[in-house]
Design an enzyme around this catalytic site. Structure first.
Site, PDB file in Angstrom:
ATOM      1  N   GLY A  39       0.809  -1.504  -0.005  1.00 36.50           N
ATOM      2  CA  GLY A  39      -0.081   0.015   0.154  1.00 36.50           C
ATOM      3  C   GLY A  39       1.038   1.214  -0.111  1.00 36.50           C
ATOM      4  O   GLY A  39       2.105   1.179   0.018  1.00 36.50           O
ATOM      5  N   THR A  41       1.057   3.769   2.296  1.00 38.87           N
ATOM      6  CA  THR A  41       1.615   4.141   3.441  1.00 38.87           C
ATOM      7  C   THR A  41       2.996   3.208   3.464  1.00 38.87           C
ATOM      8  O   THR A  41       4.252   3.932   3.844  1.00 38.87           O
ATOM      9  CB  THR A  41       1.200   3.732   4.645  1.00 38.87           C
ATOM     10  OG1 THR A  41      -0.396   4.152   4.424  1.00 38.87           O
ATOM     11  CG2 THR A  41       1.513   4.436   5.874  1.00 38.87           C
ATOM     12  N   ASP A  94       2.942  -2.946   8.519  1.00 32.26           N
ATOM     13  CA  ASP A  94       1.866  -2.892   7.230  1.00 32.26           C
ATOM     14  C   ASP A  94       0.865  -1.968   7.751  1.00 32.26           C
ATOM     15  O   ASP A  94       0.870  -1.215   8.540  1.00 32.26           O
ATOM     16  CB  ASP A  94       1.411  -4.431   7.338  1.00 32.26           C
ATOM     17  CG  ASP A  94       0.683  -4.491   5.928  1.00 32.26           C
ATOM     18  OD1 ASP A  94       0.614  -3.790   4.950  1.00 32.26           O
ATOM     19  OD2 ASP A  94       0.181  -5.781   5.674  1.00 32.26           O
ATOM     20  N   ALA A  96      -3.191  -0.175   6.990  1.00 33.41           N
ATOM     21  CA  ALA A  96      -4.705  -1.086   7.026  1.00 33.41           C
ATOM     22  C   ALA A  96      -5.664  -0.037   6.605  1.00 33.41           C
ATOM     23  O   ALA A  96      -5.271   1.250   6.301  1.00 33.41           O
ATOM     24  CB  ALA A  96      -4.789  -1.031   8.507  1.00 33.41           C
ATOM     25  N   LYS A 107      -7.907  -5.021   6.168  1.00 33.45           N
ATOM     26  CA  LYS A 107      -6.954  -4.726   5.515  1.00 33.45           C
ATOM     27  C   LYS A 107      -7.681  -5.368   3.994  1.00 33.45           C
ATOM     28  O   LYS A 107      -8.394  -6.176   3.842  1.00 33.45           O
ATOM     29  CB  LYS A 107      -5.806  -5.412   5.820  1.00 33.45           C
ATOM     30  CG  LYS A 107      -5.140  -4.965   6.752  1.00 33.45           C
ATOM     31  CD  LYS A 107      -3.701  -5.513   7.251  1.00 33.45           C
ATOM     32  CE  LYS A 107      -2.796  -5.774   6.222  1.00 33.45           C
ATOM     33  NZ  LYS A 107      -2.606  -4.639   5.420  1.00 33.45           N
ATOM     34  N   GLY A 108      -6.687  -5.031   2.978  1.00 33.67           N
ATOM     35  CA  GLY A 108      -7.048  -5.850   1.625  1.00 33.67           C
ATOM     36  C   GLY A 108      -7.498  -4.853   0.535  1.00 33.67           C
ATOM     37  O   GLY A 108      -8.001  -5.160  -0.389  1.00 33.67           O
ATOM     38  N   GLY A 110      -5.932  -3.257  -1.331  1.00 35.82           N
ATOM     39  CA  GLY A 110      -4.893  -3.347  -2.348  1.00 35.82           C
ATOM     40  C   GLY A 110      -4.976  -4.634  -2.894  1.00 35.82           C
ATOM     41  O   GLY A 110      -4.086  -5.116  -3.450  1.00 35.82           O
ATOM     42  N   GLU A 116      -0.446 -10.963   2.866  1.00 34.20           N
ATOM     43  CA  GLU A 116      -0.090 -10.225   4.069  1.00 34.20           C
ATOM     44  C   GLU A 116      -0.518 -10.965   5.581  1.00 34.20           C
ATOM     45  O   GLU A 116       0.392 -10.729   6.562  1.00 34.20           O
ATOM     46  CB  GLU A 116      -1.245  -8.793   4.203  1.00 34.20           C
ATOM     47  CG  GLU A 116      -0.547  -7.793   3.016  1.00 34.20           C
ATOM     48  CD  GLU A 116      -1.570  -6.810   2.881  1.00 34.20           C
ATOM     49  OE1 GLU A 116      -1.094  -5.780   2.289  1.00 34.20           O
ATOM     50  OE2 GLU A 116      -2.747  -6.824   3.255  1.00 34.20           O
TER      51      GLU A 116
END
Ligand code: 5RP
Length: 239
Positions: A39, A41, A94, A96, A107-108, A110, A116
């Site tokens: 992602g 970030t 990671d 979120a 999450k997800g 992307g 992940e």
């Protein structure tokens, strides 16, 4: 919203993501084995990694997108990109889409949720880096991404409808469904309930994975160890 307001709010979100990503460096030391999520970030994290004094990291990317960013950014560094090993990673960082006060996340966004979660579950510590818009009192509003097998996808979607309204994620330019890094399809479930308790969200994660054809879903019911929140002002907070 005026164009000026849209530009300002985009800048604010960028500042917040950058601040959270930079703060995550404090949790890393040279020679660690780490997981790096996916992602926008996380992309800031990768560029800070490149500029940091850290050396000899072994890095597991959670998506092809992240792998490419790491390869481009760290080509001349001492760090090494590796596949998920048999031993535990020291830490994974990671992003979120949504995170609650109990540090559970959705999450997800992307579509990288399966790798992940595998990497997260292989890590001793798990840290989320988010901008302040991602922090919510309860999870359920952001749609739950689910990776499914292309074989029998219509049937799998039908079975997933007991959790909410399900849509097959489509690629741009009408090229058909999005294909994940694992050659799966991604569906999004707009849940019937938008404020699930920590227990309900944990149960939902397990129930979705029981549906035949489901590979993995984007609920991270196992709480993170820490959430680093970048504020629109560029400051950071965390819990
Ligand atoms: C990808 C993810 C990302 O971490 C999530 O979508 C957040 O992305 P961003 O940092 O771009 O806001 O789960 O599958």
């Amino acid at each position: 919203m005026s164009t000026r307001e849209i530009i300002i709010s985009h800048l604010d979100v960028t500042a917040a993501k950058k601040a959270a990503a930079k703060a995550a460096l404090d949790f890393l030391s040279s020679n660690m084995n780490i997981g790096v999520g996916s992602g926008t970030t996380v992309r800031y994290l990768i560029s800070y990694l490149n500029k940091s004094a850290l050396r000899n990291l072994k890095i597991v990317p959670t998506s092809l997108d992240t792998k490419i960013h790491l390869q481009n950014s760290l080509a001349k560094s001492s760090h090494q990109i590796i596949d998920l090993p048999q031993f535990d990673l020291d830490i994974t960082i990671d992003g979120a889409d949504s995170v609650n006060p109990e540090k559970q996340a959705i999450k997800g966004g992307g579509g990288a949720l399966t790798r992940e979660k595998l990497v997260r579950n292989s890590s001793i510590q798990f840290i989320l880096i988010v901008d302040e818009s991602k922090v919510v009192p309860a999870l359920g509003n952001f749609p739950v991404a689910v990776e499914i097998l292309p074989f029998g996808w219509r049937r799998t979607i039908e079975l997933l409808k007991k959790f909410g309204a399900v849509s097959l994620r489509q690629g741009t330019k009408k090229l058909g469904p999005v294909i994940s890094d694992n050659f799966g399809y991604i569906v999004d479930i707009k849940l019937f309930s938008s404020d699930l308790s920590p227990n309900e969200i944990h149960n939902l994660e397990l129930q979705i994975n029981e549906i035949p054809g489901v590979i993995e879903n984007g609920i991270f019911g196992n709480p993170a160890d820490r959430v680093i929140v970048g504020k629109f002002s560029g400051e950071i907070t965390g819990y």
